[in-house]
Design a protein around this motif. Structure first.
Motif, PDB file in Angstrom:
ATOM      1  N   PRO A   1      46.957  43.066  88.091  1.00 42.59           N
ATOM      2  CA  PRO A   1      47.510  44.346  88.351  1.00 42.59           C
ATOM      3  C   PRO A   1      46.813  45.301  87.297  1.00 42.59           C
ATOM      4  N   THR A   2      46.368  44.860  86.294  1.00 40.32           N
ATOM      5  CA  THR A   2      46.045  45.806  85.203  1.00 40.32           C
ATOM      6  C   THR A   2      44.706  46.343  85.337  1.00 40.32           C
ATOM      7  N   VAL A   3      43.884  45.749  86.244  1.00 37.31           N
ATOM      8  CA  VAL A   3      42.168  46.452  86.522  1.00 37.31           C
ATOM      9  C   VAL A   3      42.586  47.782  87.160  1.00 37.31           C
ATOM     10  N   ARG A   4      41.965  48.927  86.393  1.00 39.26           N
ATOM     11  CA  ARG A   4      41.900  50.177  86.634  1.00 39.26           C
ATOM     12  C   ARG A   4      41.364  50.258  88.271  1.00 39.26           C
TER      13      ARG A   4
ATOM     14  N   ALA B   1      38.455  59.950  90.036  1.00 37.35           N
ATOM     15  CA  ALA B   1      39.865  60.387  90.298  1.00 37.35           C
ATOM     16  C   ALA B   1      41.090  59.703  90.172  1.00 37.35           C
ATOM     17  N   GLU B   2      41.042  58.424  90.332  1.00 36.16           N
ATOM     18  CA  GLU B   2      42.013  57.584  90.013  1.00 36.16           C
ATOM     19  C   GLU B   2      41.854  56.356  88.974  1.00 36.16           C
TER      20      GLU B   2
END
Length: 128
Positions: A78-81, A86-87
């Motif tokens: 869940p830490t991967v960007r 834009a996000e």
């Protein structure tokens, strides 16, 4: 001019907010031992497309696949960007948490905070 409704085929044509990649990742986050056959059926895509999407998500670091007997077990990071500029300031855990929390399922564990949802909640509610 006719009015369109959410999810309909109004003037904007048929489109949805989530991509197939997001749908596949959400299904895997809900059930880490899900079969790709079931993921593809739920997402409305072919099994081959689901396999290609899982390969994309794996190569981008969003998930890892571990063989357990004859089945696969998936682990979502869940830490991967998020990828779009834009996000890019948001981890994928924010997106997953928004959907999984509403469904009553626990969000994927965040290895940096020792578990639970990345938004500070778990299946029991907000942490105190």
């Amino acid at each position: 001019m006719s009015a369109s409704h959410p999810g309909g085929d109004g003037e904007g044509g048929h489109w949805t907010f989530l991509t197939n990649h997001a749908r596949v990742l959400l299904h895997i986050a809900r059930d880490p031992e899900v079969r790709l056959r079931d993921v593809s059926a739920a997402a409305g895509i072919t099994e081959r497309s689901a396999q290609a999407i899982v390969a994309d998500l794996e190569s981008a670091g969003y998930l890892t696949r571990t063989r357990v007997g004859r089945r696969n077990r998936y682990t979502v990071d869940p830490t991967v960007r998020l990828r779009h500029p834009a996000e890019a300031g948001h981890p994928v855990g924010d997106l997953l948490g928004a959907f999984l929390h509403r469904e009553g399922a626990a969000a994927p564990e965040d290895p940096q905070d020792g578990g639970g949802a990345s938004d500070g909640t778990d299946a029991a509610g907000p942490q105190r």
